[in-house]
Design an enzyme around this catalytic site. Sequence first.
Site, PDB file in Angstrom:
ATOM      1  N   GLU A  86       0.787  -1.223   0.000  1.00  0.00           N
ATOM      2  CA  GLU A  86       0.000   0.000   0.000  1.00  0.00           C
ATOM      3  C   GLU A  86       0.827   1.285   0.000  1.00  0.00           C
ATOM      4  OE1 GLU A  86      -3.257   0.120  -0.337  1.00  0.00           O
ATOM      5  OE2 GLU A  86      -3.424  -2.061  -0.394  1.00  0.00           O
ATOM      6  N   SER A 478     -49.268 -27.911  41.457  1.00  0.00           N
ATOM      7  CA  SER A 478     -48.966 -28.073  42.887  1.00  0.00           C
ATOM      8  C   SER A 478     -47.702 -27.348  43.327  1.00  0.00           C
ATOM      9  CB  SER A 478     -48.858 -29.561  43.227  1.00  0.00           C
ATOM     10  OG  SER A 478     -50.127 -30.184  43.091  1.00  0.00           O
TER      11      SER A 478
END
Length: 845
Positions: A86, A478
């Site tokens: 780059e 229950s």
Amino acid sequence: MKWFKRFLALCCLLAIVGALGLVGLYYKIAPELPDVDSLKTVQLQTPMRVFSADGKLISQFGEKRRIPVRYDEVPQTLIDAILATEDARFFEHKGIDPIGIVRAAFVLVTTGRKAQGASTITMQVARNFFLTREKTYIRKVKEIFIALEIERLLDKEEILELYLNRSFLGNRSYGVGAAAQVYYGKDINQLTLAQMAMIAGLPQAPSAANPIRNPERAKNRRNVVLGRMMAVGAISQDEFNSASAAAITAKYHGAEIELYAPHLAEMARDQLVAQYGEEAAYTQGFNVYLTVDSTTQIQAEKAVLDNLFAYDMRHGYRGPEALLWQPASADTDATVVAADNDPWPEQQIVAHLKTVNTHRELLAAVITQVDEKTAIAMVADGSSIELSWDGIKWARAFISDTRQGRAPKVAADVLATGMQVWLRQQDDQWMLAQIPQASNAFVAIDPFDGAIQALIGGYDFGQSQYNRITQAKRQLGSNIKPFLYSAALNNGFTLASLVNNAPITKWDRSQGTAWRPRNSPDVYTGPTRVRQGLAQSINVMAVRTIRQIGIDTFIDHLAKFGFERNELPRNESLSLGSASATPLENVRGFATFKNGGFLIEPYFIERIEGRNEIILEMAQPQIACRECEQALANQSQQTDNAAAPLLQQCLWPQELLAPRVISEQNAFLIRQTMQSVIWGGGDWAKGTGWNGTAWRAARLLQRRDIGGKTGTTNDAGDTWFSGYAPGIVATSWMGFDNHGRKLGRTSWNANAPQNQITNAESGAKSAGPAWNHFMASYLVDIPKEHSEIPQGIVTARIDMATGKLSNRNDDSSMFEYFMEGTAPTELIETVQPEDPVFEQEQELF
């Protein structure tokens, strides 16, 4: 000479004009230039990550995947690769590379194309942060001016670090740290030279030329990068030859999830989005640490899945997913994929299996061979698995939720070639399996501060995101009875009180019908003590108890535990659990009994960290603390100076103390009855023994410091088990998401073990095993806990048949706990007792 002087003068004039033009251009576009100072404090968009308490990654949220890295964390080889590709003169220029500009200008003049942009890394940083990628002259001029300003403000390493972290590198990865994970599943310091070169070549065309989308083009670009590295002396010829010959190994890697807890992750995402907003939640890099420990979560996950598959297996095999080809002997309702009867070749089978969606640990396979008591199945990677008879023999036919077919005698009774089936590993053995249709949920919390220790909101989050822990309001059955008898203890009842266990018929004039609550099993024994009534979950006793204390009294009592009043029906069915609650609400209520009477608030986020591990929020839960409560009570009765030493015992400020909702004595007595649910009572050797509904937990766990309560609604539409152990309270639920579908019943399977579960499903059989097996793992290293008897509790020897005081030491009597002042005063015998009737420190177990 004269012409040369004129030429020099012209050049100077042009230079002055050019400089003045640049100055003028700068002042013209200066108002449009961004504030480059913001780069000093730039915050890169990073996803939210959710971790367990011990640092295991659970999930990651955010469109952009970014793993920020510091400059000194990046391998020099990767830096060399990027610079060579780059901007080879990056450390030499001041943000603009004149040589690169001249080269780009020459290409433009000679070809007429903008083939080279002459952008330095600094100029790319300027574009990435402040500009677009459109190729215009004005953008390039802006890029140059911004680059010059960046070079003035930041040093080279800071600029390169921004570039390494900001660049888009394809597949939602931003920066080299994320790219290393996405393409190779590695940290950047684990990459090979070829892999680093691949990443360095991505900025040119990250979407079109990445190694997943276009491997050949990406390979060519990688080799260009390697060539430039060799040209600048960063690598040798041998290194170039080796790396350029390397195969393309990139493939997509999602976030490295270390712990499966998707419902918890979704809860965390919801909370942060609500608190910070969607954009901030997904981009500000929050690290969310939950209260769940990975070991406990895994233990719960295994217990729940094993229990869910056990339920599914005992109800029968629903057949294969599909038939890829139709053998002459096949008799099944499965979808036939192929029109002919010819077996598929291996390549076609593998290609098909790769298109099949996965479900958790289930593995898609195709039966290719069936022998007498074995079968061969091919899986998606082309390998074959042998199924033994032990992995097949369970699969009697599913007829309905209440009926199963005969046990198979040979493999061909179940399987045929061409069947697409599911396989599952269990105890190092491959088993024929199927996708469960029933649903399950499990949650465990710390009863003293509400920290969630484990949470499973369903079988497969990919199949259903519905969180049954927080969203599913189901009837309690229950499981409500401990709360009922807690209310009864505050209204004249004791554990020795007798309630008539006899049939009830209540005429309803408006409906013209009679309500007949029934026991399960349908057995009636006459007057029975409260302890046994709860332990054996006797329905008619619960109805008579709510009649005695009043429906409104019970509703008021339930509200103390955090249950919503609008979910509590004002009729006697409330005593049998017609109220609806989520598992999280239910476990919160049960925690009150374990912690001594305090109402805690469940929470699951321990802390939220921002960037640089800065803690943004830390959980401050309310604590159930009896010592603090006592210290504060003593303070109100003494002068400040005298109370100061007492307050030092309390580590928590007053605002962080959980409120007391029931007395310590009430909570203790209910814990005692829940022990009887597991351990029963009486003496089996003398013929007086009886089981509680959760006797399987006693057999498996063999601990006396546990207690709980089963719960079953009509026809087992909802099944529950909630209970406590040292330091933890947990609730297990099983049912169908379709409220109208019931869990059904099973008949005896000749091919199943002797200890198999049969007959009607219930809380003890359906939900209970998950709780039992979780506790079996969780409690391995947890010391047994001694039950401390609180002040205000006495014991008395009572007659088990009448609940009256007894002076006998035989199997007709037992010691029972009472709140002071509530113990019976009438003796069943007039004979003088040989031992004291009341004892302060005698334990029942």
